[in-house]
Design an enzyme around this catalytic site. Structure first.
Site, PDB file in Angstrom:
ATOM      1  N   ASP A 279      38.913  38.053  42.613  1.00  0.00           N
ATOM      2  CA  ASP A 279      39.902  38.524  41.657  1.00  0.00           C
ATOM      3  C   ASP A 279      41.140  38.925  42.452  1.00  0.00           C
ATOM      4  O   ASP A 279      41.131  38.973  43.681  1.00  0.00           O
ATOM      5  CB  ASP A 279      39.363  39.685  40.796  1.00  0.00           C
ATOM      6  CG  ASP A 279      40.134  39.768  39.476  1.00  0.00           C
ATOM      7  OD1 ASP A 279      41.214  39.141  39.381  1.00  0.00           O
ATOM      8  OD2 ASP A 279      39.686  40.452  38.543  1.00  0.00           O
TER       9      ASP A 279
HETATM   10  C1  BGC Z   1      42.444  39.892  36.477  1.00  0.00           C
HETATM   11  C2  BGC Z   1      41.874  38.516  36.309  1.00  0.00           C
HETATM   12  C3  BGC Z   1      42.974  37.498  36.276  1.00  0.00           C
HETATM   13  C4  BGC Z   1      43.742  37.604  37.562  1.00  0.00           C
HETATM   14  C5  BGC Z   1      44.854  36.583  37.684  1.00  0.00           C
HETATM   15  C6  BGC Z   1      43.395  39.957  37.644  1.00  0.00           C
HETATM   16  O1  BGC Z   1      44.089  41.148  37.683  1.00  0.00           O
HETATM   17  O2  BGC Z   1      41.405  40.812  36.631  1.00  0.00           O
HETATM   18  O3  BGC Z   1      41.093  38.463  35.141  1.00  0.00           O
HETATM   19  O4  BGC Z   1      42.464  36.217  36.084  1.00  0.00           O
HETATM   20  O5  BGC Z   1      44.322  38.895  37.637  1.00  0.00           O
HETATM   21  O6  BGC Z   1      45.860  36.829  36.806  1.00  0.00           O
END
Ligand code: BGC
Length: 741
Positions: A279
């Site tokens: 993530d």
């Molecule tokens: C979120 C993810 C997301 C990623 C990219 C993160 O902060 O937890 O779910 O896909 O950002 O935007």
């Protein structure tokens, strides 16, 4: 005939096998030509120039790094033109390995669908698959290869803002939806209308303590396997190409550095062949967790644990080469991660044509295509939940002369889009989003006089607008009030301890209700909110969530009965925050209360009922349904046998409607105690007024199995209750059977 079928089948298998083989051969051949730096480049992902979805690290060298093969993927780069510009940079690199473009296409791309929690309320798997298919078609036409969806985290805590992104509290419903969404996004991977799915967040992110985002998770192995992992497995069974790990620690080990989750379960036991992306920054965040001391240790922990791609923490980019040189990371680990990523690039067809998904004509034709908008309107209507309808306030008659439409959300466009909608240029909101006001105008044309007053803001204590709102309510035959949350009030990093309607919105409702006019309240929100006064006093309430581009039209369809509401809540709605976490499939405990008023030495609150305000599976219709004639094909079975459950459902009202018929089971005695009720199947059926249909469900060993204390998936002999309900708290028919030794 049989011979022809067998030969064709063998041929298909052979072709698939040899295609895969050629891809593997190509991957191996390419890998041999790659330097260590180029390999590590493939494991790196940077954010681009569109709205950042996390804390950004400034790196002025991104473009030159792409040209030298030091970056393999981008997120937040949108549109054919923009993605092409970046891909052209990658094509200048020595080995010309194409970039992968990922994006959070969570509920539609330009045609925005209801937020996932709202769609889950439709219980319509085909509609959800279609919504994902359309999102994929639009995104893929716009240069995107990969969506960071579906989010399949089970969520029992509405304080957690990310409940809006998933399918709610139930594992069975969540698993079916996870499967449908992956199928929808991916179609046939490699097809120009498909994107790779990314199942997230692996794992248990939804159980953040106290509902506070990014918080720790502490849970038993059995809870993990029984409640939180099945939707991930379902998504994998649907062929999900990628997984994303998660921000939380699980029992003290950050998910991103968690070998048990990623190597042992996902890539080991489940044999996942795709790749895992971290993530946003989660590799680097292991330093804050206190799991590693610096970025180098973070890279070591993550790659060892099975995180293949580093989203935006630069830990791999700056440390992996050194770690390999120091022999702390075997090159085989790097090669495995690189191969997983390259394989997907080959499967998508990017080596044949790196611009395959960047076609301006296709983009022009796909975005906001009328067919897509039609589907968005239909699923938006299906997602609305009718919570209350007394005195037949709804549907509103099309002969009504004067309608007052009041509230801070009536004329909004952007707010309908909800959190995680793809950011549009400001002009596009005016052009492409139907406000609730416009939806009403489209519906009634000149036949009714429409009055509008804002009444109040979503937040703040200003009541200056009340007088105008009351004045127009007094002139109207019916009043519709549109209140709720702004789109940035539920979502990532949007945890809340107070779930009441914000500002003076509920006071506005009280003031309007006091006029004595028939009132309908629309609640627009990304999570279950608490609105007890409204629920107890206002005759008609529709929970309209955030419904996307077609919100206005869909709401009008339901208000006037052109669509008979059929949504059912995918999460329990609490009476008070003090009940949270609240979920329907809880245990009985040793001291269950006999009724809601009993509190002495029983498992209850002394100041609050145990039951939710609105239960899981609940939702009304403009018609009524009667359930009858429950039959079980057998009342005693061996574990190899199945039971057919049949029943009749009759539309006993005056209009056609849809009902979600829900099958629940209870295993009365277990070596590990079992919930008092568990959803095990459902069917959404449509019935004309007066029509009766016979519904059949099948109960097999799988449906009555659970994880025992040794984490074995077992069905234990004994008695089971079979319950058929219109919601988890409205069981209409009941029988039982025995599983023999
Ligand atoms: C979120 C993810 C997301 C990623 C990219 C993160 O902060 O937890 O779910 O896909 O950002 O935007």
């Amino acid at each position: 005939m049989k011979k022809i079928v067998t030969t064709t089948l063998l041929l298909t298998c052979f072709i698939a096998f040899s295609q895969q083989k050629t891809i593997d051969q190509k991957v191996d051949a390419l890998l041999k030509r790659m330097t260590l730096e180029e390999k590590i480049g493939q494991l790196n992902q940077y954010t681009g120039d569109n709205a950042a979805t996390g804390p950004i690290t400034i790196n002025p060298n991104k473009q030159s790094e792409i040209k030298t093969g030091l970056n393999g993927s981008m997120l937040n780069v949108l549109g054919t033109q923009h993605t092409r510009q970046y891909q052209e940079l990658a094509m200048q690199s020595r080995l010309k390995i194409p970039l992968l473009f990922g994006q959070d296409v969570i509920h539609g791309y330009k045609t925005t669908f209801p937020i996932p929690l709202a769609e889950a309320a439709s219980w319509d798997l085909d509609a959800m698959e279609l919504s994902a298919r359309i999102a994929a078609t639009e995104a893929a036409a716009s240069g995107i290869h990969w969506t960071f969806a579906p989010m399949v985290d089970i969520a029992r805590d509405p304080r957690w803002g990310r409940v809006m992104e998933g399918a709610g509290e139930d594992t069975y419903l969540g698993s079916r939806i996870a499967y449908a969404r992956v199928k929808g996004f991916q179609g046939k991977l490699g097809d120009v209308n498909s994107v790779m799915a990314c199942v997230k967040h692996f794992a248990a992110y939804g159980a953040a303590i106290g509902g506070r985002d990014y918080n720790s998770v502490d849970m038993s192995e059995r809870m993990l396997w029984e409640t939180y992992l099945p939707p991930f497995k379902a998504a994998l069974d649907a062929g999900a190409a990628t997984f994303m790990n998660s921000f939380n620690d699980l029992n003290g080990i950050p998910a991103t550095g968690n070998k048990y989750l990623q190597r042992d379960i996902l890539k080991g036991k489940w044999n996942f062949k795709g790749f895992v992306v971290s993530d946003w920054g989660s590799i680097g965040e292991m330093i804050n967790h206190g799991y590693v001391k610096d970025s180098k240790e973070a890279a070591l922990a993550a790659i060892t644990a099975g995180s293949d791609m580093d989203m935006e923490s630069n830990a791999y980019r700056y440390n992996l080469a050194q770690l390999v040189k120091e022999k702390k990371v075997p090159i085989a680990l790097i090669d495995d991660a690189v191969k997983r990523i390259l394989r997907k690039k080959f499967e998508l067809g990017l080596f044949e044509d790196p611009y395959k998904y960047s076609n301006p004509e296709r983009e022009q034709a796909a975005l906001n295509n009328p067919e897509h908008r039609k589907a968005a309107r239909e699923i938006a209507a299906k997602s609305i939940v009718l919570l209350k309808n007394e005195k037949s306030v709804l549907p509103i008659s099309k002969q009504t002369k004067t309608i007052a439409f009041i509230g801070p959300l009536v004329k909004e466009r952007k707010q309908n889009m909800g959190f995680w909608s793809v950011e549009l240029p400001e002009v596009d909101y005016d052009k492409h989003v139907i406000s609730q006001w416009e939806g009403l105008q489209n519906k009634v044309g000149n036949t009714a006089k429409l009055l509008y007053a804002k009444g109040c803001e979503i937040e703040g204590d200003n009541k200056d607008g009340f007088a105008e709102a009351i004045a127009i309510a007094n002139q109207a035959d019916v009043v519709i009030l549109s209140i709720g949350e702004r789109r940035d009030m539920s979502g990532e990093a949007k945890s809340r301890s107070n779930l009441r309607l914000s500002g003076v919105q509920e006071e506005l409702i009280k003031a309007i209700q006091a006029t004595g006019k028939p009132v309908v309240v629309l609640i627009n929100a990304g999570r279950p909110l608490i609105f007890n006064w409204t629920a107890d006093n206002v005759p008609a309430i529709l929970y309209t969530w955030w419904l996307g581009s077609e919100a206005g039209n869909a709401i009008a369809d339901v208000l006037f009965g052109d669509y008979n509401p059929s949504g059912k809540l995918p999460m329990s709605f609490p009476r008070e925050e003090g009940q949270i976490p609240i979920y329907y499939n809880h245990f009985n405990t040793g001291r269950p209360a006999k009724n809601e008023n009993e509190t002495n030495y029983v498992s209850a609150y002394t100041d609050l009922k145990n039951s939710p305000k609105f239960p899981f599976g609940y939702g009304l219709s403009y018609t009524t349904f009667e359930y009858s004639n429950l039959k079980l094909s057998k009342n005693k079975i061996k574990s190899t046998e199945k039971i057919t459950v049949s029943l009749n459902v009759t539309n006993s009202g005056k209009v056609a409607g849809e009902e979600v018929v829900q099958l629940y089971l209870r295993d009365k005695v277990g070596s590990v105690i079992r919930p008092i009720i568990e959803l095990k199947d459902f069917q959404k059926i449509k019935l004309n007024a007066g029509q009766t249909k016979t519904i059949k469900f099948s109960i097999d060993k799988e449906k009555i199995s659970f994880y025992n204390a040794n984490l074995q998936w077992v069905a234990e002999p004994g008695d089971f209750d079979v319950m058929i309900g219109s919601s988890s708290a409205d069981i209409r028919l009941k029988d039982s059977f025995e599983l023999l030794n």
